[in-house]
Enzyme design. Structure first.
Site, PDB file in Angstrom:
ATOM      1  CG  ASP A 242      -1.967   1.109   1.171  1.00 28.35           C
ATOM      2  OD1 ASP A 242      -2.172   1.684   0.082  1.00 28.35           O
ATOM      3  OD2 ASP A 242      -2.583   1.402   2.218  1.00 28.35           O
ATOM      4  CB  ALA A 243       3.923   1.872  -1.995  1.00 28.38           C
TER       5      ALA A 243
END
Length: 238
Positions: A161-162
Site C-alpha cells: 500500500d505504497a
C-alpha cells in the site's frame, strides 16, 4: 483520534500511535504487527512495535511515530527530489531478502473478485474513465492480462500500500525516514508497489513519475504490467 482504515480507530499521544479494532479485525491487525516487527528487524526504517494487547473485545497495536512528514504533505518545490528519494527507498525495500510473508497474485485477484462480487468497489479509487464502466468489466480486463503478468513476475518484498501518506520524509533532506501501515507487506511483483505510487503521484502531486523511475533505476518500464497493477489495486479495497 486520527483517521484509520474501516473497522479501526487510530489514536496518537506524543510519539506513540495506537491502532484499535474490534474482534472481527484482530487477525488483520495482528498480521500488521508481525510485518512491522519483521521490517524493523531488517533495519529498514519504519514504525516499531511498542506493545500489543488482545482481548475478547478486540486488539490494540501500539507503535512509534515515524519522524518527518508524510509524502502527501510535502510542498510542490520538494516533490521532484522526493520522488527520486522514494524511488531509491522502494528499490531498497524490494532488495530485502528472505521475507516470511507473501501476497501471491492469485490471492490478490481473488480479493478483487470478492470486492466486485459484493458491489463494494469504491468509485473514489477509480479514474474518471474507469468510473464509466461496470467494475465487472474492469475485473475482466485484469483477468485477461493475468497470463502475461504471471509470465514476467518479479517477486520482491513489497509494501503493498505504497501510497504517499504511508511514506515519511525528512522535510530538509527529503530522504525517506520510514514506512507505516504495513498490513499488506509481503512478497509480490515489484510493479504492485510502483503502480500505486504512480497513481498517488498523479492524484496528490500532479507529478510526472519519471524521477521516481530514475531513482529506482528502472530503465525499461513495462507499461503493460504497470497498467495491470494500476487497475487491480483499486478493485481490492472494499
Amino acid at each position: 483520534m486520527t483517521g484509520g482504515e474501516s473497522g479501526m480507530s487510530v489514536f496518537r499521544r506524543g510519539d506513540v500511535f495506537a491502532k484499535r479494532c474490534g474482534v472481527g479485525d484482530a487477525v488483520a491487525l495482528r498480521e500488521e504487527r508481525d510485518r512491522a516487527e519483521w521490517l524493523a528487524s531488517t533495519g529498514f526504517p519504519g514504525a516499531t512495535v511498542i506493545d500489543w494487547v488482545e482481548s475478547a473485545d478486540g486488539a490494540c497495536l501500539m507503535t512509534s511515530a515515524v519522524p518527518g512528514v508524510p509524502g502527501d504533505a510535502l510542498p510542490p518545490a520538494s516533490r521532484t527530489v522526493a520522488a527520486d528519494r522514494l524511488g531509491r527507498a522502494l528499490k531498497d525495500l524490494h532488495s530485502l531478502p528472505e521475507c516470511p510473508f507473501e501476497r501471491p497474485l492469485a490471492s490478490v485477484i481473488a480479493q478483487a473478485e470478492d470486492v466486485v462480487r459484493r458491489g463494494a468497489v469504491n468509485p473514489a479509487f477509480l479514474t474518471d474513465e474507469w468510473r464509466l464502466l461496470d467494475p465487472s468489466e474492469l475485473l475482466a480486463r485484469v483477468v485477461a492480462e493475468r497470463p502475461y503478468v504471471e509470465s514476467v513476475l518479479e517477486p520482491v518484498v513489497c509494501h503493498g500500500d505504497a501510497c504517499l501518506p504511508n511514506v515519511f520524509f525528512d522535510p530538509e533532506t527529503l530522504d525517506v525516514t520510514g514506512l507505516i501501515d504495513l498490513g499488506r507487506l509481503g512478497v509480490a511483483d515489484r510493479y504492485s508497489d510502483l503502480a500505486l505510487t504512480v497513481i498517488q503521484m498523479h492524484d496528490e502531486w500532479s507529478a510526472d513519475p519519471a524521477p521516481l523511475f530514475e531513482g529506482y533505476g528502472l530503465v525499461d518500464l513495462d507499461r503493460r504490467r504497470l497498467e495491470f497493477f494500476r487497475l487491480l489495486d483499486p478493485l481490492t479495497w472494499g
